[in-house]
Design an enzyme around this catalytic site. Structure first.
Site, short mmCIF file in Angstrom:
data_model
loop_
_atom_site.label_atom_id
_atom_site.label_comp_id
_atom_site.label_asym_id
_atom_site.label_seq_id
_atom_site.Cartn_x
_atom_site.Cartn_y
_atom_site.Cartn_z
N ALA A 78 33.71 43.91 37.93
CA ALA A 78 35.23 43.07 36.66
C ALA A 78 33.53 42.12 36.14
CB ALA A 78 35.55 42.44 37.84
N THR A 79 32.52 41.74 36.62
CA THR A 79 31.42 40.61 35.76
C THR A 79 31.28 41.03 35.17
OG1 THR A 79 31.41 39.65 38.45
CG2 THR A 79 29.94 39.36 36.81
N ASN A 158 41.53 34.26 42.35
CA ASN A 158 41.24 34.65 42.93
C ASN A 158 40.97 33.50 44.25
OD1 ASN A 158 39.64 34.37 40.95
ND2 ASN A 158 37.99 33.64 42.52
N GLN A 186 41.66 40.98 41.14
CA GLN A 186 42.29 40.71 41.89
C GLN A 186 43.63 40.95 42.53
OE1 GLN A 186 41.70 39.05 45.01
NE2 GLN A 186 39.48 38.49 44.02
N HIS A 208 35.81 46.92 44.85
CA HIS A 208 35.91 46.23 45.80
C HIS A 208 36.81 45.46 45.91
CE1 HIS A 208 33.65 42.82 45.42
NE2 HIS A 208 33.63 42.84 44.32
N THR A 246 23.72 56.40 33.53
CA THR A 246 24.10 57.18 34.03
C THR A 246 24.73 56.84 34.95
OG1 THR A 246 21.81 58.30 34.10
CG2 THR A 246 23.59 58.82 35.84
N CYS A 331 30.86 33.04 44.82
CA CYS A 331 30.25 32.03 44.52
C CYS A 331 29.38 30.70 44.91
CB CYS A 331 30.59 32.68 43.16
SG CYS A 331 31.77 34.16 43.23
C1 LIG Z 1 36.27 39.33 42.01
C2 LIG Z 1 36.74 38.87 41.47
C3 LIG Z 1 35.35 39.14 40.02
C4 LIG Z 1 33.85 39.85 39.85
O1 LIG Z 1 33.94 41.20 40.54
P1 LIG Z 1 33.32 42.03 40.86
O2 LIG Z 1 33.26 43.90 40.44
O3 LIG Z 1 32.81 41.69 41.85
O4 LIG Z 1 31.75 41.77 39.83
C5 LIG Z 1 36.06 39.04 38.38
N1 LIG Z 1 37.55 37.89 38.53
C6 LIG Z 1 38.39 38.12 39.78
C7 LIG Z 1 39.51 37.43 40.05
C8 LIG Z 1 37.32 38.44 40.66
O5 LIG Z 1 38.10 38.36 41.87
#
Ligand SMILES: *Cc1c(COP(=O)(O)O)cnc(C)c1O
Length: 385
Positions: A78-79, A158, A186, A208, A246, A331
């Protein structure tokens, strides 16, 4: 370490374990006797078969949010999806406007990306949420301008578990002809997600946070009308040119399976987790000076952010060595600054520094809750004495 000595895991909002059924699917795409080939290899059957696995997962992820599979772009998480949405959209649509609206309590992957865009000359409006952690549609309406190109607001916070009304926020965004992005990392399996019905144009997803693997995610990019995104990663032209590289078949297949399980199980998961949350809150009854930062009961049941008055959060964390919890977003856990999210909803600094986030999941048991409660009561009383 033996299983018996493992801490009680109450940090599901930081990451979830991979579901056993997901791990089994992932193992089909790794070794020489399996479907390890490059899904972009068009010259042999092994490549096609890997591609089929990727496309099956694309359908699974699309179905979870009621999208078309062609609208799913695989990323590393998600980042990256947030970076691609904000930077990719703003750079590609400069003519439309240089203004982006977001909030002060987004995940760092949005906050830091918006700051980077500010350095590039874009103009950012940072909306402050109410004490309930939500952005109100009227508040957004007042921030909208002729040159607003993009609005980015998260579905579920989150740290707090608060839920934005994304359909109402998307509707306001569209009144002004702008595009709506939603970080839904989330939200999968916790609230209803249906991009077309909710008017979401771009949505970030993570494997994840939903019992899938780390290192994989996706950006939903609406078609009809097409949304133009400039790629951040060049080379090979994978994912309709938006994200080269890839494709990691095993990660993608795992995320697909995890999302399907979320869809199939969300009612039973949510019932289980709501019961755990109530058991947890009941267990803390009678302990003085405990305040919920999470806006109960409108929040998702899996995240519970609590302030323990008169107790330093870091010390409480040390006192709770056998419970895996977080003082805020993962983080930030290296720093002792109070959580910007808690400060952002008006929690006083003193209470923000006394707060912990507990988050529950599919594999949390009543025994975990009961044991954690005993340890928390003991640690809090000890620190206050
Ligand atoms: C965990 C999270 C992210 C980051 O996701 P990753 O897949 O770890 O890069 C972004 N936004 C929210 C709200 C999250 O909880």
């Amino acid at each position: 370490m033996t299983a018996a000595s493992l801490p009680i895991y109450l940090d599901y909002a930081a990451t979830t374990p991979v579901d056993q059924r997901v791990a089994e699917v992932m193992q089909r795409y790794l070794t020489a006797d399996q479907l390890f080939a490059n899904p972009a290899s068009r010259s042999h059957m092994l490549g096609w078969q890997a591609e089929q696995a990727v496309e099956q997962a694309r359908r699974q992820v699309a179905e979870t949010i009621d999208a078309d599979p062609r609208e799913i772009v695989w990323t590393s998480g998600a980042t990256e999806a947030n970076n691609l949405a904000l930077i990719g959209y703003m750079r590609a649509n400069r003519k439309r406007g240089m203004h982006l609206v977001t909030s002060t309590i987004e995940h760092k992957a949005i906050i830091d990306t918006a700051r980077a865009l500010e350095q590039e000359g874009f103009d950012i409006t940072w909306l402050p949420p109410g004490a309930d952690g939500c952005i109100q549609p009227d508040q957004l309406r007042k921030a909208m301008r002729d040159d607003t190109a993009l609005v980015s607001l998260m579905a579920v916070n989150n740290e707090l578990g608060s839920i934005n009304d994304i359909a109402a926020l998307a509707a306001v965004t569209h009144e002004f002809g702008a595009v709506f992005h939603c970080d839904a990392a989330q939200a999968v399996g916790r609230i209803e997600l249906a991009v077309a019905a909710q008017g979401v144009d771009l949505m970030s997803l993570s494997g994840h946070k939903a019992y899938g693997p780390k290192g994989v995610g996706a950006l939903y990019v609406k078609r009809h009308p097409d949304i133009h995104i400039e790629p951040l990663i060049h080379g090979g032209g994978h994912e309709r040119g938006m994200r080269s590289g890839t494709l990691p078949t095993h990660q993608i297949a795992g995320m697909g399976e995890a999302f399907t399980l979320m869809q199939q199980q969300h009612i039973e998961d949510q019932a289980h987790i709501t019961q755990l949350q109530q058991r947890f809150l009941k267990g803390l009854e009678g302990l003085e000076g405990v305040y919920a930062n999470t806006p109960l009961p409108q929040a998702v049941p899996n995240i519970l952010n609590l302030a323990f008055e008169g107790v330093d959060g870091e010390s409480l964390l040390m006192g709770l060595r056998d419970v895996a919890v977080s003082t805020g977003s993962a983080c930030n856990s290296a720093s002792v600054d109070p959580s910007y999210v808690l400060l952002g909803i008006g929690v006083p600094r003193r209470l923000a520094l006394s707060s912990l986030r507990f988050s529950f999941g599919r594999f949390t048991t009543n025994a975990d809750i009961d044991h954690a409660i005993t340890l928390i009561r003991h640690a809090v009383s000890g620190l206050r004495a």
